[in-house]
Design an enzyme around this catalytic site. Structure first.
Site, PDB file in Angstrom:
ATOM      1  N   ASN A  26       0.826  -1.209   0.000  1.00 50.83           N
ATOM      2  CA  ASN A  26       0.000   0.000   0.000  1.00 50.83           C
ATOM      3  C   ASN A  26       0.861   1.260   0.000  1.00 50.83           C
ATOM      4  OD1 ASN A  26      -2.395  -1.447   0.067  1.00 50.83           O
ATOM      5  ND2 ASN A  26      -2.770  -1.120   2.242  1.00 50.83           N
ATOM      6  N   TYR A  85      -6.526 -16.082   5.302  1.00 59.09           N
ATOM      7  CA  TYR A  85      -6.057 -17.379   4.835  1.00 59.09           C
ATOM      8  C   TYR A  85      -4.626 -17.163   4.329  1.00 59.09           C
ATOM      9  CZ  TYR A  85     -10.968 -18.471   5.268  1.00 59.09           C
ATOM     10  OH  TYR A  85     -12.237 -18.636   5.776  1.00 59.09           O
ATOM     11  N   ARG A  86      -3.722 -17.038   5.318  1.00 66.79           N
ATOM     12  CA  ARG A  86      -2.333 -16.692   4.980  1.00 66.79           C
ATOM     13  C   ARG A  86      -1.329 -17.665   5.593  1.00 66.79           C
ATOM     14  NH1 ARG A  86      -1.789 -10.938   7.943  1.00 66.79           N
ATOM     15  NH2 ARG A  86      -0.117 -10.686   6.410  1.00 66.79           N
ATOM     16  N   TYR A 110       1.433  -3.382  15.125  1.00 69.20           N
ATOM     17  CA  TYR A 110       1.206  -4.504  16.038  1.00 69.20           C
ATOM     18  C   TYR A 110      -0.184  -5.067  15.820  1.00 69.20           C
ATOM     19  CZ  TYR A 110       0.534  -7.095  20.408  1.00 69.20           C
ATOM     20  OH  TYR A 110       0.272  -8.069  21.341  1.00 69.20           O
ATOM     21  N   ARG A 111      -0.257  -6.293  15.360  1.00 68.32           N
ATOM     22  CA  ARG A 111      -1.522  -6.991  15.129  1.00 68.32           C
ATOM     23  C   ARG A 111      -1.576  -8.185  16.086  1.00 68.32           C
ATOM     24  NH1 ARG A 111      -2.844  -5.801   9.626  1.00 68.32           N
ATOM     25  NH2 ARG A 111      -2.297  -3.604   9.331  1.00 68.32           N
ATOM     26  N   GLY A 154      -4.540   8.712  16.585  1.00 68.98           N
ATOM     27  CA  GLY A 154      -5.893   8.563  16.082  1.00 68.98           C
ATOM     28  C   GLY A 154      -6.446   9.864  15.537  1.00 68.98           C
ATOM     29  N   ALA A 165      -0.915  13.651  15.362  1.00 69.40           N
ATOM     30  CA  ALA A 165       0.317  12.873  15.422  1.00 69.40           C
ATOM     31  C   ALA A 165       1.428  13.762  15.952  1.00 69.40           C
ATOM     32  CB  ALA A 165       0.690  12.315  14.050  1.00 69.40           C
ATOM     33  N   ASP A 168      -1.320   3.305   6.480  1.00 64.22           N
ATOM     34  CA  ASP A 168      -0.355   3.142   5.394  1.00 64.22           C
ATOM     35  C   ASP A 168      -0.248   4.420   4.575  1.00 64.22           C
ATOM     36  OD1 ASP A 168      -0.164   0.503   6.241  1.00 64.22           O
ATOM     37  OD2 ASP A 168      -1.686  -0.172   4.804  1.00 64.22           O
TER      38      ASP A 168
END
Length: 345
Positions: free
Chosen positions: A49, A118-119, A179-180, A235, A239, A265
């Site tokens: 992206n 689905y990775r 962070y996911r 958010g 920033a 991104d």
């Protein structure tokens, strides 16, 4: 901070972005995944992206990754290449598939939002220093990475450690923490690993809400003193960029949001675009907010960015005019001088 890096390599580009991209299936209407009858195909990947947005904004960009030797891999290479991104160093894996995911149309911030990935075992999860051209990876003025890659496999984590190691002659290294928690299931190592990688970067993008605890941007800076430039995204508030002894805050814009996807991104791409142009930190933050506003006012992850002169004019507004700016769908394509709705006091 100015951008340096390789200047003699024959294939040098402005930005190299390395990471997994997946085919994205976007719902034809709102509702649960179980109820949506059909999906439209798109592309999704934090690093690609950024590369696509920078290429659309007039920079030379390269995406490095691996995809399956399948139709979805063909689609990713063709779709990302259509933005003007160099995809010549994307490897094909005959033994592993291209990753895909499905998502609902709702805002990601709500409990109703669903994402089905689905990775596992994807071609990109097998990336390593041994199967990528590291000369091509490092042949950019900026190398952009994200913490998502580190979570894909042990080999990907070792690759990230190799690329974030501080050594002479490397490109300016940009790192989006990203962070996911879902990618780190089964381990508590995620935050510590991401901090380790971030400490090796020159520019770091991180959300205030990505597990840093109370204390605001200053607490994030205390935890990450090493990066020369740390951008803490707050958010809808704005920033803050920490650079040397200085901290620069720029409030976010008022935006009529169409879909809350892709903004992070896009913000990174806008900030890096302004960095490549040598603009001051305040203007880098403003260009980040403008690119984020472009993404927020379209349904998908990727938006047509504003023309450079258009963005420069908005970024140069005084603080009062910046604070009154309101952007809605179509603002990037509007006629000069008529693209924004400005709130009156």
């Amino acid at each position: 901070m100015t951008v340096t890096g390789p200047s003699t390599a024959p294939d040098v580009v402005d930005v190299v972005a390395l990471g997994e991209s997946m085919v994205t299936f976007l719902p034809s209407r709102p509702g649960r995944l179980a109820d949506v009858p059909s999906f439209d195909r798109g592309i999704g990947g934090a690093e690609s992206n950024v590369a696509c947005t920078l290429a659309a904004a007039g920079h030379s960009a390269r995406w490095v990754s691996r995809v399956g030797a399948d139709g979805f891999g063909d689609h990713l290479i063709e779709a990302i290449g259509a933005y003007g991104v160099d995809t010549a160093y994307v490897g094909r894996d005959a033994a592993r598939p291209t990753g895909v995911y499905f998502r609902t149309a709702g805002d990601r911030a709500t409990d109703a939002h669903e994402v089905a990935y689905y990775r596992a075992g994807s071609a990109a999860s097998a990336m390593s220093a041994a199967n990528l051209d590291l000369d091509a990876v490092r042949a950019g003025r900026v190398l952009h990475l994200s913490g998502i890659t580190a979570a894909l496999s042990a080999g990907c984590l070792e690759l990230m450690r190799e690329l974030t190691a501080r050594r002479p002659g490397r490109p300016l290294l940009s790192f989006d923490v990203n962070y996911r928690p879902g990618l780190w299931r089964g381990t508590d190592d995620g935050p510590a690993v991401l901090r380790e990688l971030a400490r090796g970067a020159d520019i770091v993008f991180v959300g205030e809400d990505e597990g840093w605890g109370p204390g605001g941007p200053e607490a994030v800076r205390a935890a990450l003193p090493e990066p020369a430039l740390l951008v803490v995204k707050q958010g809808g508030t704005g920033a803050t960029a920490f650079h040397g002894p200085h901290a620069t805050f720029v409030p976010a814009l008022t935006v009529d949001v169409v879909a809350a996807v892709g903004a992070g991104d896009a913000f990174a791409a806008g900030f890096l675009s302004a960095t490549l142009r040598g603009l001051p930190v305040r203007d880098r933050l403003r260009h980040g907010h403008l690119m984020a506003a472009a993404a927020l006012t379209v349904p998908g992850d990727l938006a047509v960015p504003p023309a450079r002169a258009h963005a420069d004019r908005l970024a140069a507004l005084d603080d009062g005019a910046w604070g009154r700016l309101r952007l809605g769908p179509g603002w990037t394509q509007a006629d000069e001088g008529a693209e924004e709705e400005v709130r009156t006091p």
